[in-house]
Design a protein around this motif. Structure first.
Motif, mmCIF file in Angstrom:
data_model
loop_
_atom_site.group_PDB
_atom_site.id
_atom_site.type_symbol
_atom_site.label_atom_id
_atom_site.label_comp_id
_atom_site.label_asym_id
_atom_site.label_seq_id
_atom_site.Cartn_x
_atom_site.Cartn_y
_atom_site.Cartn_z
ATOM 1 N N LEU A 116 0.188 -1.016 -0.152
ATOM 2 C CA LEU A 116 -0.139 0.295 0.077
ATOM 3 C C LEU A 116 1.024 0.927 -0.142
ATOM 4 N N ALA A 117 0.714 2.638 -0.795
ATOM 5 C CA ALA A 117 1.103 3.540 -0.301
ATOM 6 C C ALA A 117 1.011 4.058 1.084
ATOM 7 N N ASP A 118 2.195 4.460 1.117
ATOM 8 C CA ASP A 118 2.336 4.895 2.892
ATOM 9 C C ASP A 118 3.012 6.907 2.523
ATOM 10 N N TYR A 119 1.987 7.451 2.950
ATOM 11 C CA TYR A 119 1.626 8.517 3.339
ATOM 12 C C TYR A 119 2.573 9.328 4.066
ATOM 13 N N GLY A 120 3.645 9.480 5.351
ATOM 14 C CA GLY A 120 4.182 9.044 6.708
ATOM 15 C C GLY A 120 3.161 9.232 7.812
ATOM 16 N N THR A 121 2.656 9.975 8.771
ATOM 17 C CA THR A 121 2.065 9.892 9.989
ATOM 18 C C THR A 121 1.380 11.010 9.631
ATOM 19 N N SER A 122 0.932 11.822 9.257
ATOM 20 C CA SER A 122 -0.114 12.880 9.259
ATOM 21 C C SER A 122 -1.717 12.012 9.246
ATOM 22 N N ASN A 123 -2.422 13.077 9.926
ATOM 23 C CA ASN A 123 -3.277 12.152 9.994
ATOM 24 C C ASN A 123 -4.172 11.827 7.753
ATOM 25 N N VAL A 124 -3.999 13.179 7.845
ATOM 26 C CA VAL A 124 -4.429 13.111 6.153
ATOM 27 C C VAL A 124 -3.645 12.305 5.045
ATOM 28 N N GLY A 125 -2.740 11.929 5.504
ATOM 29 C CA GLY A 125 -1.835 10.972 4.979
ATOM 30 C C GLY A 125 -2.115 9.313 5.038
ATOM 31 N N ARG A 126 -2.075 9.423 6.411
ATOM 32 C CA ARG A 126 -3.192 8.321 6.945
ATOM 33 C C ARG A 126 -4.412 7.516 6.699
ATOM 34 N N LEU A 127 -4.800 8.710 6.437
ATOM 35 C CA LEU A 127 -6.285 7.942 5.833
ATOM 36 C C LEU A 127 -6.469 7.910 4.841
ATOM 37 N N LYS A 128 -5.525 8.324 3.581
ATOM 38 C CA LYS A 128 -5.294 7.879 2.837
ATOM 39 C C LYS A 128 -4.620 6.801 2.028
ATOM 40 N N THR A 129 -3.331 6.334 3.248
ATOM 41 C CA THR A 129 -3.283 4.636 3.366
ATOM 42 C C THR A 129 -4.636 3.842 3.340
ATOM 43 N N LEU A 130 -5.335 4.883 4.634
ATOM 44 C CA LEU A 130 -6.164 3.457 4.902
ATOM 45 C C LEU A 130 -7.342 3.372 3.857
ATOM 46 N N TYR A 131 -7.542 4.249 3.169
ATOM 47 C CA TYR A 131 -8.202 4.683 1.737
ATOM 48 C C TYR A 131 -8.051 2.985 1.287
ATOM 49 N N ARG A 132 -6.829 2.720 0.886
ATOM 50 C CA ARG A 132 -6.403 2.170 0.047
ATOM 51 C C ARG A 132 -6.610 0.411 0.203
ATOM 52 N N SER A 133 -6.538 0.633 2.254
ATOM 53 C CA SER A 133 -6.136 -0.221 2.503
ATOM 54 C C SER A 133 -7.958 -1.348 2.824
ATOM 55 N N GLY A 134 -8.733 -0.354 2.387
ATOM 56 C CA GLY A 134 -9.960 -1.042 2.639
ATOM 57 C C GLY A 134 -10.102 -1.478 1.217
ATOM 58 N N LEU A 135 -9.567 -0.639 0.098
ATOM 59 C CA LEU A 135 -9.885 -1.256 -0.964
ATOM 60 C C LEU A 135 -9.622 -2.299 -1.472
ATOM 61 N N GLY A 136 -8.218 -2.511 -0.532
ATOM 62 C CA GLY A 136 -8.219 -4.997 -0.745
ATOM 63 C C GLY A 136 -8.289 -5.219 0.081
ATOM 64 N N VAL A 137 -9.166 -4.750 1.178
ATOM 65 C CA VAL A 137 -9.853 -5.845 1.693
ATOM 66 C C VAL A 137 -11.788 -5.923 1.244
ATOM 67 N N ARG A 138 -12.213 -5.150 0.464
ATOM 68 C CA ARG A 138 -12.794 -5.237 -0.076
ATOM 69 C C ARG A 138 -12.866 -6.261 -1.353
ATOM 70 N N TYR A 139 -12.213 -5.603 -2.461
ATOM 71 C CA TYR A 139 -12.056 -6.098 -4.221
ATOM 72 C C TYR A 139 -11.038 -7.083 -3.581
ATOM 73 N N GLY A 140 -9.854 -6.550 -2.876
ATOM 74 C CA GLY A 140 -8.135 -7.614 -3.667
ATOM 75 C C GLY A 140 -7.537 -6.178 -3.757
ATOM 76 N N ARG A 141 -5.996 -6.960 -4.016
ATOM 77 C CA ARG A 141 -5.068 -6.224 -4.498
ATOM 78 C C ARG A 141 -4.629 -5.552 -5.832
ATOM 79 N N LYS A 142 -5.199 -6.873 -5.788
ATOM 80 C CA LYS A 142 -4.761 -6.937 -7.912
ATOM 81 C C LYS A 142 -4.833 -6.098 -8.641
ATOM 82 N N MET A 143 -6.689 -6.326 -8.348
ATOM 83 C CA MET A 143 -7.521 -5.360 -8.993
ATOM 84 C C MET A 143 -6.829 -3.309 -9.038
ATOM 85 N N GLN A 144 -5.700 -2.632 -7.674
ATOM 86 C CA GLN A 144 -5.647 -1.841 -7.951
ATOM 87 C C GLN A 144 -4.476 -1.287 -8.065
#
Length: 519
Positions: A116-144
């Motif tokens: 997953l893309a790592d955008y650092g430790t700011s809240n906005v950066g961690r949210l971007k990574t969390l969004y990508r984690s969510g896509l991965g658990v929902r649809y699989g990372r390969k599609m992304q």
């Protein structure tokens, strides 16, 4: 000016295309010299992927995204895109290259190996990574890991002003929104044409489909490294690609801007049982998805085209649209052209602009669920069988041969291409349209047919991609960047790290509390 059944309006003049601006977002996987995807971090020379305005990442740490500024001409937009590619190739390490195709290069069998893309430790950066984690658990990372190109286009206010005057409309902002939505509806109607003419993903590495049910067959008998769908155009835009069956029944409509915004917000606010079952946090209390709703955020809504407005700090895309209306449209149904070192040619850009103006100026009745279902079925037909000679699609007027339908639409665009060339001088728009007419009458001229033929000749699509990646890299590294531009980009990279650190220092809220806003 009249061609076939399309007539340019009486108020329309060629000089009204002058205010058009275009920008490009282009994705591309970093790959190792052996054709496998890179597992390294985003190169530090390229700056912070959270705050750099032009060079970032999309889903994964290795999926680069290059973003141009809005430009007055196609040449300026492509020149900047090429400049960004040169900078990237100068910054790559360990012999890495940019994979030139939309469907990914060789992947690991395990989703967890896709970082997953790592955008650092700011809240906005961690949210971007969390969004990508969510896509991965929902649809699989390969599609992304699928890459594409977004062509962003705004129409000049001069054109809208002349049109509003001709229709005696004084509510300019509403008028613009209505006309942009008409463009969007017509683009959706013409998506099969786009996929046939510009589709460039007829095959895929077998590793992409590990554990998935599919009907693809080996491109070369006995060799499962490359799988394809005979006569396909754009697997990226089909059910094996960047699509989402959960969203098929959302009924988000493009007939009225408020209706569109409400539809998106309804999906963002509605829990979905399958995503609730996943859980929003893991067993240790760490978030794995932003929420359990149909959409975590607006960007999760997949559509071949989107209405857009530039967002301000702290603003969501729908808030920006609600406050300031539609500023531009984002064409998303575009595969990377692997034969271009930057993923798109001048001819394709010219054609997209002709198509955009044709969609804008053509009648555009409301798009209702019955027609939307037809369009989805047509898209899947063209994705899988678009190059087959007897392929037909279903319109509201009945069944039509695909090739004849495309020829008819392209013929109607001639007056638009003429207007562009009249304003800009030269012959680029007409030449681009002529090339598309050639593809419409001969499927062997399409990008998808060329990729399939070259993949057979070389022994697989991954070998074709590897060959083109090396070719593009060697060519791009011969391009010069002026000292002034080199210094500007160096300063941007340094400043982007300072901007990221500032965000990280200034956070006063815990990430847990920050995420609750989205739950």
């Amino acid at each position: 000016m009249t061609t076939a059944s399309f007539t340019t309006p009486a108020w329309f003049r060629a000089d009204l295309v002058a205010g058009m601006q275009r920008g490009i977002e282009k994705e591309g996987l970093r790959m190792q010299p052996d054709g496998h995807f890179a597992k390294t971090f985003h190169p530090a020379k390229l700056g912070s992927k959270l705050t750099h305005p032009y060079i970032t990442t999309d889903y994964s740490e290795n999926l680069l995204e290059l973003i141009t500024e809005p430009k007055d001409t196609i040449k300026d937009a492509l020149d900047m895109l090429r400049q960004l590619h040169v900078l990237v190739h100068r910054g790559l390490e360990n012999g890495e290259m940019m994979w030139p195709l939309s469907m990914p290069c060789m992947l690991s069998d395990s989703d967890e190996d896709i970082p997953l893309a790592d955008y650092g430790t700011s809240n906005v950066g961690r949210l971007k990574t969390l969004y990508r984690s969510g896509l991965g658990v929902r649809y699989g990372r390969k599609m992304q890991t699928i890459a594409g190109l977004h062509y962003n286009l705004s129409i000049g206010d001069d054109l809208f002003a002349a049109w509003a005057k001709a229709e005696n409309r004084s509510d300019f902002a509403n008028f613009k929104n209505e006309k942009y939505l008409g463009l969007i509806r017509n683009f959706k109607r013409l998506t099969p044409l786009v996929l046939y003419l510009l589709g460039a993903s007829p095959s895929v590495c077998g590793c992409f489909l590990t554990g998935r049910t599919h009907s693809l067959v080996p491109l070369i008998e006995g060799d499962c490294k490359t799988l394809h769908q005979p006569y396909s155009t754009s697997l990226r835009m089909g059910k094996l690609g960047y699509t989402n069956s959960v969203q098929e029944d959302l009924d988000i409509r493009y007939n009225d801007l408020n209706e569109y915004i409400k539809g998106l917000r309804r999906a963002i606010g509605t829990p979905f049982a399958d995503f609730t079952a996943i859980g929003v946090d893991d067993e240790n209390g760490n978030p794995v998805q932003i929420n359990d709703h149909i959409l975590q955020i607006e960007n999760e809504f997949y559509s071949p085209i989107r209405p857009k407005q530039v967002t301000k700090a702290g603003e969501t895309p729908t808030e920006a649209l609600e406050k300031r209306g539609i500023a531009y449209v984002e064409f998303r149904a575009i595969d990377l052209d692997p034969y271009s070192d930057i993923g798109i040619t001048t001819a394709t850009a010219c054609f997209l602009e002709v198509l955009a103006l044709y969609c804008l100026l053509s009648d555009s009745p409301d798009l209702l669920p019955q027609e939307d279902k037809l369009l989805a079925a047509n898209t899947e037909i063209v994705v899988n069988h678009g190059r087959k000679n007897d392929t037909t699609i279903t319109t509201l007027q009945g069944e039509k041969p695909l090739g004849a339908w495309i020829v008819e639409k392209l013929d109607e665009m001639q007056a638009i291409a003429d207007a562009f060339d009249e304003h800009h001088g030269g012959n680029e728009y007409r030449t681009a349209l002529s090339a598309m007419q050639g593809k419409a009458t001969n499927p062997n001229f399409t990008l998808s047919a060329q990729i399939e033929a070259d993949s057979r000749r070389l022994g697989g699509t991954w070998k074709l991609g590897q060959l083109l990646a090396k070719k593009h890299q060697s060519e791009l590294l011969t391009h010069a960047i002026s000292n002034e531009d080199a210094a500007r980009f160096q300063d941007l990279a340094v400043q982007s790290f300072a901007d990221q650190q500032k965000l990280e220092r200034e956070d006063s809220e815990s990430f847990y509390d920050y995420v609750q806003q989205y739950r």
